[in-house]
Scaffold this active site. Structure first.
Site, PDB file in Angstrom:
ATOM      1  N   LYS A 203       0.819  -3.847  -2.110  1.00 29.21           N
ATOM      2  CA  LYS A 203       2.240  -3.666  -1.797  1.00 29.21           C
ATOM      3  C   LYS A 203       2.554  -4.440  -0.549  1.00 29.21           C
ATOM      4  CE  LYS A 203       5.727  -1.115  -3.399  1.00 29.21           C
ATOM      5  NZ  LYS A 203       5.806  -0.572  -4.766  1.00 29.21           N
TER       6      LYS A 203
HETATM    7  N1  GLU Z   1       7.878  -2.372  -7.169  1.00 29.59           N
HETATM    8  C1  GLU Z   1       7.613  -1.874  -8.464  1.00 29.59           C
HETATM    9  C2  GLU Z   1       6.708  -0.649  -8.389  1.00 29.59           C
HETATM   10  O1  GLU Z   1       6.682   0.016  -7.400  1.00 29.59           O
HETATM   11  C3  GLU Z   1       7.094  -2.939  -9.416  1.00 29.59           C
HETATM   12  C4  GLU Z   1       5.792  -3.573  -9.051  1.00 29.59           C
HETATM   13  C5  GLU Z   1       5.428  -4.756  -9.934  1.00 29.59           C
HETATM   14  O2  GLU Z   1       6.121  -5.036 -10.880  1.00 29.59           O
HETATM   15  O3  GLU Z   1       4.420  -5.391  -9.597  1.00 29.59           O
HETATM   16  O4  GLU Z   1       6.069  -0.285  -9.323  1.00 29.59           O
END
Ligand code: GLU
Length: 474
Positions: free
Chosen positions: A107
């Site tokens: 993240k």
């Molecule tokens: N930000 C989204 C999540 O928390 C998508 C992450 C992604 O598609 O890699 O799942």
């Protein structure tokens, strides 16, 4: 927001993890290896804006590399900090494992209020942040693939991929370095709606099982169910829109930053969203009761509560007042560890974030595969499929002609049309959500020591991560 004795977000995720490993048979060493966050890179960079240099702080945290690339969004918010990105990266590891997207967890975040900047300034900031991550392979199609999250969207992803291409001019797979890109920039149909769509599919799947509904004291289908949604951003908006327009649910409450709206008859989600976009808030929206302390609507009587905004909104301070019998966690970590205990003790059923909001990363996976194969889904087989269906329809019509039978025009037009990319994406997402639910459910109903869906989700996920580590000889 959270009460004093609340653990941090990362600690809260770890405590949920610890609850799950208690019912598993992992060596303490492996348990520890899976729990910890592998690395967090912090960058401070300067951008010259409005005649002076402004310094920004950004993070990219990699929780687990048992599979690569690692995956997870990049968030733009003033609340971004190391503890938060590490918690979110850990959730990505477990989420990807649960829905079988072949990624580790990561993240990123930038501590910024995006509303304070002009578009060209945001582009400069994003490109600079991306540059810092790209040169350390923290954005890379085979190592680390970001996506949108709170405060970011297609626009930011387009800037990031362009920055990557400038720095890697001969990488044929460059477009796969990030997902959630715009359609005309190698994105995929259905990615924007994906997380909200996933919430809808999760709830549909839950309601397919009478025993599960009964655990929440609910019966019937989604039709007529009263839903309260917190956050009308990309996730909350799409979830509320689909539940109300396609499943007959009544969205009786919407909670936003500047308050809440209430209507017993159900709110027009599209109209509220338009109002929010045009006015920057929901206050003064006509045709609904405005509640200044929006968060109190989380505690209102309804059938399904959908927290779709951010972490920690259901905490020790309000958990004992939540009335909804069923909560679908559309956001990441909206319920703290302590609140989870209170809610479970009160017999509430929680469809956990690992599962409920996995639609986004699932469709990101499809987009990444599309970018790597360099071909749109359905391009090869669609017309062939249509031709075969036409063959069958012609034959049926020939056989039934002298009996005076006719195929209905709706059947014909639906049957004859080959699936396009959007239909294939939705089908893949639906299948993913059904399979993952089945796995959680088998444990939930099959094992006495697994009494709720969250622990079931963690057990399925941790078991997969553990197997991946073991197969690597760890
Ligand atoms: N930000 C989204 C999540 O928390 C998508 C992450 C992604 O598609 O890699 O799942």
């Amino acid at each position: 927001m959270a009460a004093m004795s609340e653990p941090s977000f990362r600690e809260s995720v770890d405590m949920m993890f610890n609850r799950a490993v208690q019912v598993m048979d992992l060596s303490p060493g492996l348990e520890q290896k899976i729990r910890v966050c592998n690395s967090t890179y912090t960058v401070r960079f300067g951008v010259r804006l409005r005649g002076k240099i402004e310094t920004f702080v950004g993070y990219r945290s990699v929780h687990s590399e048992h599979m690569e690339p690692v995956k997870g969004g990049i968030r733009y918010a003033t609340s971004v900090n190391q503890d938060e990105v590490e918690a979110l990266a850990a959730l990505m590891t477990y989420k990807c494992a649960l829905v079988e997207t072949p990624f580790g967890g990561s993240k990123g975040g930038l501590c910024i209020d995006p509303t304070q900047y002009e578009e060209h300034e945001l582009e400069q900031i994003t490109r600079r942040f991306a540059y810092e991550l790209i040169k350390r392979d923290l954005i890379n199609p085979s190592q680390n693939v970001p996506a949108p999250d709170m405060g970011t969207g297609e626009r930011e992803m387009a800037w990031i991929v362009d920055q990557y291409q400038r720095m890697n001019t001969t990488d044929i797979n460059a477009r796969a370095c990030v997902t959630g890109k715009p359609l005309n920039g190698d994105g995929i149909q259905g990615r924007v709606e994906a997380t909200g769509r996933g919430v809808q599919y999760a709830l549909r799947e839950f309601f397919r099982h009478p025993e599960d509904r009964a655990k929440a004291g609910l019966s019937g289908t989604l039709d007529g169910k009263r839903v309260v949604v917190q956050g009308l951003g990309n996730v909350g908006y799409h979830a509320a829109l689909f539940l109300s327009t396609e499943d007959g649910a009544r969205v009786t409450g919407i909670v936003e930053r500047d308050g809440g709206l209430w209507s017993e008859d159900g709110l027009d989600v599209e109209a509220v969203r338009q109002w929010l976009v045009a006015h920057g808030g929901i206050k003064d929206y006509p045709g609904a009761t405005y509640v200044e302390k929006g968060a109190t609507l989380l505690e209102a009587e309804c059938d399904i509560l959908v927290p779709a905004a951010m972490e920690g909104v259901i905490n020790l301070a309000n958990a004992h007042r939540i009335q909804a019998p069923l909560i679908a966690e559309a956001a990441n970590g909206p319920i703290t560890f302590g609140a989870d205990e209170i809610l479970r003790a009160r017999g509430k059923v929680i469809i956990p974030d690992l599962y409920a909001n996995a639609g986004g990363v699932t469709v990101s996976y499809f987009e990444w595969v599309k970018n790597l194969t360099h071909i749109r889904f359905g391009r090869l087989e669609r017309r062939r499929e249509e031709a075969r269906h036409q063959l069958l329809v012609d034959e049926l019509e020939r056989l039934s002609a002298d009996r005076g039978w006719q195929l209905s025009p709706t059947f014909k037009s639906q049957y004859l049309r080959g699936a396009d990319e959007l239909e294939l994406v939705r089908s893949g997402l639906d299948d993913t959500m059904r399979s993952a639910y089945g796995e959680m459910r088998a444990l939930w109903h099959g094992r006495e020591d697994i009494a709720d869906l969250r622990i079931a989700a963690f057990v399925v996920a941790i078991d997969r991560v553990a197997k991946a580590y073991r197969s690597k000889g760890l």
